[in-house]
Design an enzyme around this catalytic site. Structure first.
Site, PDB file in Angstrom:
ATOM      1  N   CYS A 173      -6.031  38.177   0.111  1.00 28.26           N
ATOM      2  CA  CYS A 173      -6.692  37.520  -1.097  1.00 28.26           C
ATOM      3  C   CYS A 173      -5.965  37.946  -2.567  1.00 28.26           C
ATOM      4  O   CYS A 173      -6.017  37.550  -3.373  1.00 28.26           O
ATOM      5  CB  CYS A 173      -8.304  38.333  -1.174  1.00 28.26           C
ATOM      6  SG  CYS A 173      -9.213  37.468   0.124  1.00 28.26           S
ATOM      7  N   HIS A 215     -10.038  37.436  -8.973  1.00 29.77           N
ATOM      8  CA  HIS A 215     -10.400  36.937  -7.462  1.00 29.77           C
ATOM      9  C   HIS A 215     -12.013  36.637  -7.280  1.00 29.77           C
ATOM     10  O   HIS A 215     -12.916  37.515  -7.704  1.00 29.77           O
ATOM     11  CB  HIS A 215      -9.872  38.115  -6.556  1.00 29.77           C
ATOM     12  CG  HIS A 215     -10.203  37.673  -4.954  1.00 29.77           C
ATOM     13  ND1 HIS A 215      -9.883  36.337  -4.704  1.00 29.77           N
ATOM     14  CD2 HIS A 215     -10.665  38.326  -4.090  1.00 29.77           C
ATOM     15  CE1 HIS A 215     -10.334  36.296  -3.478  1.00 29.77           C
ATOM     16  NE2 HIS A 215     -10.630  37.331  -3.034  1.00 29.77           N
ATOM     17  N   ASN A 269     -15.367  32.204  -1.573  1.00 30.69           N
ATOM     18  CA  ASN A 269     -13.965  32.986  -1.768  1.00 30.69           C
ATOM     19  C   ASN A 269     -12.759  32.197  -0.871  1.00 30.69           C
ATOM     20  O   ASN A 269     -12.852  31.873   0.321  1.00 30.69           O
ATOM     21  CB  ASN A 269     -14.306  34.427  -1.077  1.00 30.69           C
ATOM     22  CG  ASN A 269     -13.055  35.137  -1.213  1.00 30.69           C
ATOM     23  OD1 ASN A 269     -11.809  34.756  -1.209  1.00 30.69           O
ATOM     24  ND2 ASN A 269     -13.294  36.413  -0.456  1.00 30.69           N
TER      25      ASN A 269
HETATM   26  O1  UT7 Z   1     -11.727  38.552  -0.670  1.00 32.78           O
HETATM   27  C1  UT7 Z   1     -11.620  39.831   0.189  1.00 32.78           C
HETATM   28  C2  UT7 Z   1     -12.528  40.703  -0.348  1.00 32.78           C
HETATM   29  N1  UT7 Z   1     -13.796  40.780   0.206  1.00 32.78           N
HETATM   30  C3  UT7 Z   1     -14.951  41.281  -0.561  1.00 32.78           C
HETATM   31  O2  UT7 Z   1     -14.507  41.382  -1.627  1.00 32.78           O
HETATM   32  C4  UT7 Z   1     -16.040  41.449   0.056  1.00 32.78           C
HETATM   33  C5  UT7 Z   1     -16.693  42.599  -0.301  1.00 32.78           C
HETATM   34  N2  UT7 Z   1     -18.058  42.743   0.166  1.00 32.78           N
HETATM   35  C6  UT7 Z   1     -19.185  41.967  -0.190  1.00 32.78           C
HETATM   36  O3  UT7 Z   1     -18.946  41.101  -0.899  1.00 32.78           O
HETATM   37  C7  UT7 Z   1     -20.390  42.232   0.296  1.00 32.78           C
HETATM   38  O4  UT7 Z   1     -20.445  43.565   1.112  1.00 32.78           O
HETATM   39  C8  UT7 Z   1     -21.258  41.156   1.268  1.00 32.78           C
HETATM   40  C9  UT7 Z   1     -21.450  39.959   0.654  1.00 32.78           C
HETATM   41  C10 UT7 Z   1     -19.950  40.976   2.413  1.00 32.78           C
HETATM   42  C11 UT7 Z   1     -22.164  41.697   1.983  1.00 32.78           C
HETATM   43  O5  UT7 Z   1     -23.170  42.052   1.129  1.00 32.78           O
HETATM   44  P1  UT7 Z   1     -24.002  43.487   1.212  1.00 32.78           P
HETATM   45  O6  UT7 Z   1     -24.980  43.500  -0.097  1.00 32.78           O
HETATM   46  O7  UT7 Z   1     -23.053  44.574   1.195  1.00 32.78           O
HETATM   47  O8  UT7 Z   1     -24.751  43.256   2.507  1.00 32.78           O
HETATM   48  P2  UT7 Z   1     -24.682  44.332   3.948  1.00 32.78           P
HETATM   49  O9  UT7 Z   1     -23.291  43.873   4.661  1.00 32.78           O
HETATM   50  O10 UT7 Z   1     -24.887  45.470   3.448  1.00 32.78           O
HETATM   51  O11 UT7 Z   1     -25.767  43.594   4.888  1.00 32.78           O
HETATM   52  C12 UT7 Z   1     -27.389  43.617   4.266  1.00 32.78           C
HETATM   53  C13 UT7 Z   1     -28.183  43.137   5.468  1.00 32.78           C
HETATM   54  C14 UT7 Z   1     -27.874  43.388   6.712  1.00 32.78           C
HETATM   55  O12 UT7 Z   1     -28.816  43.542   7.461  1.00 32.78           O
HETATM   56  P3  UT7 Z   1     -29.625  45.077   7.711  1.00 32.78           P
HETATM   57  O13 UT7 Z   1     -28.404  45.775   8.589  1.00 32.78           O
HETATM   58  O14 UT7 Z   1     -29.790  45.431   6.363  1.00 32.78           O
HETATM   59  O15 UT7 Z   1     -30.811  44.590   8.500  1.00 32.78           O
HETATM   60  C15 UT7 Z   1     -26.951  42.093   7.353  1.00 32.78           C
HETATM   61  O16 UT7 Z   1     -27.152  42.010   8.686  1.00 32.78           O
HETATM   62  O17 UT7 Z   1     -27.866  41.559   5.285  1.00 32.78           O
HETATM   63  C16 UT7 Z   1     -27.512  41.139   6.648  1.00 32.78           C
HETATM   64  N3  UT7 Z   1     -26.592  39.795   6.631  1.00 32.78           N
HETATM   65  C17 UT7 Z   1     -27.054  38.781   6.386  1.00 32.78           C
HETATM   66  N4  UT7 Z   1     -28.299  37.947   6.091  1.00 32.78           N
HETATM   67  C18 UT7 Z   1     -28.638  36.895   6.017  1.00 32.78           C
HETATM   68  C19 UT7 Z   1     -25.403  39.851   6.653  1.00 32.78           C
HETATM   69  N5  UT7 Z   1     -24.863  38.517   6.246  1.00 32.78           N
HETATM   70  C20 UT7 Z   1     -25.875  37.853   6.380  1.00 32.78           C
HETATM   71  C21 UT7 Z   1     -26.243  36.440   5.988  1.00 32.78           C
HETATM   72  N6  UT7 Z   1     -27.525  36.140   5.903  1.00 32.78           N
HETATM   73  N7  UT7 Z   1     -25.118  35.232   5.896  1.00 32.78           N
END
Ligand code: UT7
Length: 330
Positions: free
Chosen positions: A120, A257, A287
């Site tokens: 990225c 980004h 992204n």
């Molecule tokens: O370009 C490379 C650099 N990458 C980044 O900068 C990405 C950085 N990270 C992020 O943007 C965020 O961490 C994400 C968007 C990837 C995830 O958001 P989050 O607020 O950190 O969510 P999380 O991973 O903590 O997940 C929260 C919940 C989980 O459920 P539980 O464990 O709380 O029950 C996941 O299982 O959301 C669930 N979840 C989803 N639910 C519905 C994860 N993906 C999805 C989905 N739809 N697509």
């Protein structure tokens, strides 16, 4: 070309180009295939849709389309180009470099072309590399491209990653010019690159030519990447501003980004920039990895937001982890 020992040179941005595959996949469409929702994706990331390459449409095709537009906008042809740098993590083939495919498809019969792999952060890295070639006089005109068919390395059953990414390509044409005299202050002012390979496990692809014969799919610990992104982007942006004697108030446009609107908003707040000074495309591009910054630059350049002489700050972080920033006087 050999090195020349003339007056100090600066890499000027002459133009931009963009290409997005025609197929758009909305959050709602994804929600019919996997256990997700438009509400979750929008609230957590800001993403509403992404473009996905057609079968048979490869990274070099996207890169060529973006480059053709950028060259036309600069009133140049492929014969004017000495250097092609493609930032990609989804090359057409393991080798040769996708940049050489782009060179051939453009009809170039001279110059040199190679890829940069910094995921990225690839565009920031590629811009830094091209800038150094131009400043040393080893090339006069360069095309720097970020191009990805990221959809090909996604696990379409992993909702924690597959909803986040899209395909596309953006390009800028750079040309070396004197750093003194009229317009001498325009161009790339500085670039700042960092990586820390100890953080590999936060974001990687679980395959590759030396590991096994499979291309592999993206594996990401989103929370961990988010945590590092906030800290490391703030540090590298501070470094970039300090190197140029600037503060956030001097920046006309933040072109970050495009991974997550929450990360973008956090950086804008830190810099004291209102949303009207931030170029955000994450809602309609998602992204696109190395393509995200040049796509955003092209959008803002072509709709008239970016004006000649304005200060543009770019920053990115991704797999490696690798991160970087740059300051450009447009
Ligand atoms: O370009 C490379 C650099 N990458 C980044 O900068 C990405 C950085 N990270 C992020 O943007 C965020 O961490 C994400 C968007 C990837 C995830 O958001 P989050 O607020 O950190 O969510 P999380 O991973 O903590 O997940 C929260 C919940 C989980 O459920 P539980 O464990 O709380 O029950 C996941 O299982 O959301 C669930 N979840 C989803 N639910 C519905 C994860 N993906 C999805 C989905 N739809 N697509």
């Amino acid at each position: 070309m050999g090195e020349s020992a003339g007056p100090a040179l600066r890499s000027r941005v002459l133009s931009s180009g963009a290409y997005l595959p025609s197929r758009i996949v909305t959050n709602r469409e994804l929600a019919t295939r996997i256990d997700t929702s438009d509400e979750w994706i929008t609230a957590r990331t800001g993403i509403k849709q992404r473009h996905i390459a057609a079968d048979g449409e490869v990274t070099s095709d996207l890169a060529v389309a973006a480059t053709r537009e950028a060259l036309a906008r600069a009133s140049l042809t492929h014969d004017d180009v000495d250097l092609v740098v493609v930032a990609t993590t989804t090359p057409d083939e393991t080798f040769p470099a996708t940049a050489t495919r782009v060179q051939a498809k453009l009809g170039m019969t001279r110059g040199f072309a190679f890829d940069i792999q910094a995921v990225c952060s690839g565009f920031v890295y590629a811009l830094a590399v091209a800038d150094n070639f131009l400043k040393l006089g080893q090339a006069k005109t360069a095309v720097v491209i970020g191009a990805e068919t990221f959809s090909r390395i996604l696990d379409w059953e992993d909702r924690s990653t597959c909803v986040l990414f899209g395909d596309g390509a953006g390009a800028v044409v750079l040309q070396a010019g004197p750093s003194i005299g009229s317009g001498g202050d325009r161009g790339i002012l500085s670039t700042h690159l960092h990586s820390d390979g100890r953080l590999h496990d936060a974001l990687y692809v679980n395959g590759g030519p030396s590991l096994n014969r499979q291309v592999g799919v993206v594996r990401m610990d989103g929370r961990e990447v988010f945590r590092h992104a906030v800290v490391k982007l703030a540090e590298v942006v501070e470094e970039a501003l300090a190197a140029n004697g600037l503060t956030g108030a001097d920046i006309d446009w933040l072109v970050p980004h495009q991974a997550n609107q929450r990360i973008i908003d956090g950086m804008a707040r830190k810099l004291g920039l209102g949303a009207n000074r931030v170029v955000s495309t994450v809602d309609h591009h998602a992204n696109t990895s190395a393509a995200s910054i040049p796509l955003a630059l092209a959008e803002a350049d072509q709709d008239g937001r970016l004006q000649r002489g304005q200060l543009v700050l770019i920053e990115a972080i991704g797999g490696g982890l690798a991160w970087g920033a740059g300051v450009i006087r447009w």
